[in-house]
Design a protein around this motif. Sequence first.
Motif, PDB file in Angstrom:
ATOM      1  N   VAL A 212      43.832  15.005 -60.036  1.00  0.00           N
ATOM      2  CA  VAL A 212      44.081  15.852 -59.791  1.00  0.00           C
ATOM      3  C   VAL A 212      45.587  15.938 -58.953  1.00  0.00           C
ATOM      4  CG1 VAL A 212      43.303  18.108 -57.821  1.00  0.00           C
ATOM      5  CG2 VAL A 212      41.367  16.480 -59.438  1.00  0.00           C
ATOM      6  N   LYS A 213      45.909  16.691 -59.152  1.00  0.00           N
ATOM      7  CA  LYS A 213      47.169  17.693 -58.594  1.00  0.00           C
ATOM      8  C   LYS A 213      47.206  17.697 -56.791  1.00  0.00           C
ATOM      9  CE  LYS A 213      49.912  17.059 -62.395  1.00  0.00           C
ATOM     10  NZ  LYS A 213      51.226  17.187 -63.732  1.00  0.00           N
ATOM     11  N   GLY A 214      47.602  17.154 -55.947  1.00  0.00           N
ATOM     12  CA  GLY A 214      48.314  17.168 -54.760  1.00  0.00           C
ATOM     13  C   GLY A 214      48.821  16.229 -53.174  1.00  0.00           C
ATOM     14  N   THR A 215      48.943  16.892 -52.800  1.00  0.00           N
ATOM     15  CA  THR A 215      49.128  15.506 -51.418  1.00  0.00           C
ATOM     16  C   THR A 215      47.790  14.970 -51.912  1.00  0.00           C
ATOM     17  OG1 THR A 215      48.952  16.896 -49.948  1.00  0.00           O
ATOM     18  CG2 THR A 215      50.662  17.649 -50.729  1.00  0.00           C
ATOM     19  N   PRO A 216      48.036  13.665 -51.169  1.00  0.00           N
ATOM     20  CA  PRO A 216      47.334  12.770 -50.889  1.00  0.00           C
ATOM     21  C   PRO A 216      46.479  12.292 -49.706  1.00  0.00           C
ATOM     22  CG  PRO A 216      49.320  11.603 -51.374  1.00  0.00           C
ATOM     23  CD  PRO A 216      49.690  12.713 -50.968  1.00  0.00           C
ATOM     24  N   GLU A 217      47.392  13.241 -48.396  1.00  0.00           N
ATOM     25  CA  GLU A 217      46.740  14.045 -47.513  1.00  0.00           C
ATOM     26  C   GLU A 217      45.217  15.152 -48.151  1.00  0.00           C
ATOM     27  OE1 GLU A 217      49.964  14.169 -47.393  1.00  0.00           O
ATOM     28  OE2 GLU A 217      49.637  12.356 -46.302  1.00  0.00           O
ATOM     29  N   GLY A 218      45.947  15.962 -48.736  1.00  0.00           N
ATOM     30  CA  GLY A 218      45.107  17.006 -49.324  1.00  0.00           C
ATOM     31  C   GLY A 218      43.375  16.360 -50.362  1.00  0.00           C
ATOM     32  N   LEU A 219      44.739  15.574 -51.016  1.00  0.00           N
ATOM     33  CA  LEU A 219      42.550  14.342 -51.765  1.00  0.00           C
ATOM     34  C   LEU A 219      42.214  14.114 -51.196  1.00  0.00           C
ATOM     35  CD1 LEU A 219      45.098  13.560 -54.576  1.00  0.00           C
ATOM     36  CD2 LEU A 219      43.584  15.173 -54.915  1.00  0.00           C
ATOM     37  N   ALA A 220      42.760  13.310 -50.081  1.00  0.00           N
ATOM     38  CA  ALA A 220      41.992  12.635 -48.854  1.00  0.00           C
ATOM     39  C   ALA A 220      40.687  13.619 -48.364  1.00  0.00           C
ATOM     40  CB  ALA A 220      42.803  12.011 -47.860  1.00  0.00           C
ATOM     41  N   GLU A 221      41.048  14.996 -48.289  1.00  0.00           N
ATOM     42  CA  GLU A 221      40.694  15.746 -47.310  1.00  0.00           C
ATOM     43  C   GLU A 221      39.489  15.694 -48.121  1.00  0.00           C
ATOM     44  OE1 GLU A 221      38.414  18.698 -44.899  1.00  0.00           O
ATOM     45  OE2 GLU A 221      39.585  16.525 -44.478  1.00  0.00           O
ATOM     46  N   LYS A 222      39.861  16.937 -49.925  1.00  0.00           N
ATOM     47  CA  LYS A 222      38.974  16.669 -50.504  1.00  0.00           C
ATOM     48  C   LYS A 222      37.845  15.647 -51.069  1.00  0.00           C
ATOM     49  CE  LYS A 222      41.606  20.057 -52.884  1.00  0.00           C
ATOM     50  NZ  LYS A 222      42.730  20.793 -53.782  1.00  0.00           N
ATOM     51  N   GLU A 223      38.143  14.637 -50.719  1.00  0.00           N
ATOM     52  CA  GLU A 223      37.003  13.353 -51.376  1.00  0.00           C
ATOM     53  C   GLU A 223      36.100  13.705 -50.108  1.00  0.00           C
ATOM     54  OE1 GLU A 223      37.489   8.830 -51.897  1.00  0.00           O
ATOM     55  OE2 GLU A 223      39.540   9.527 -51.411  1.00  0.00           O
ATOM     56  N   HIS A 224      36.963  13.701 -48.552  1.00  0.00           N
ATOM     57  CA  HIS A 224      35.614  13.807 -47.426  1.00  0.00           C
ATOM     58  C   HIS A 224      34.302  14.823 -47.593  1.00  0.00           C
ATOM     59  CE1 HIS A 224      34.807  13.250 -43.226  1.00  0.00           C
ATOM     60  NE2 HIS A 224      34.750  14.366 -43.868  1.00  0.00           N
TER      61      HIS A 224
END
Length: 152
Positions: free
Chosen positions: A28-40
């Motif tokens: 999934v494309k996105g910022t590392p912070e956004g991906l980290a938030e989605k993962e959380h």
Amino acid sequence: SSCMEKLLSKDWKEKMERLNTSELLAEVKGTPEGLAEKEHQLSTMITQLISLREQLLAAHDEQKKLAASQMEKQRQQMELARHQQEQIARQQQQLLQQQHKINLLQQQIQVSACISVGPLTCSSLHLLLSDFNISVSSGQLAHQCCPGDSKD
């Protein structure tokens, strides 16, 4: 129901725990912070789902136990009622037998007393029988065992 059973199967929890959300999110494309938030968020949701599944299983088990307990209580009550009915039937049978014995004894007393003591004591026999709450009318007594004693 089978879908629910699959969701509640024991290995479902293990599959969810082994799931590596970072691998899924890598594409999934996105910022590392956004991906980290989605993962959380996904991890939190998975944890909540696992907890909910455990609660559902526990509630289901509790419901099964309660139903089994109620069935056992009902079975015991039915068994008790059956025993009570049997006891009542036995007691009724005993009462009938005792009443029959009393009737036979009344007849024997009337006959043997009149034979052994004679007709002059029929009134005293009547008093004796009444002392034992044995109901015999004077007419019956005079007729059955003391035909010569009509003074009763």
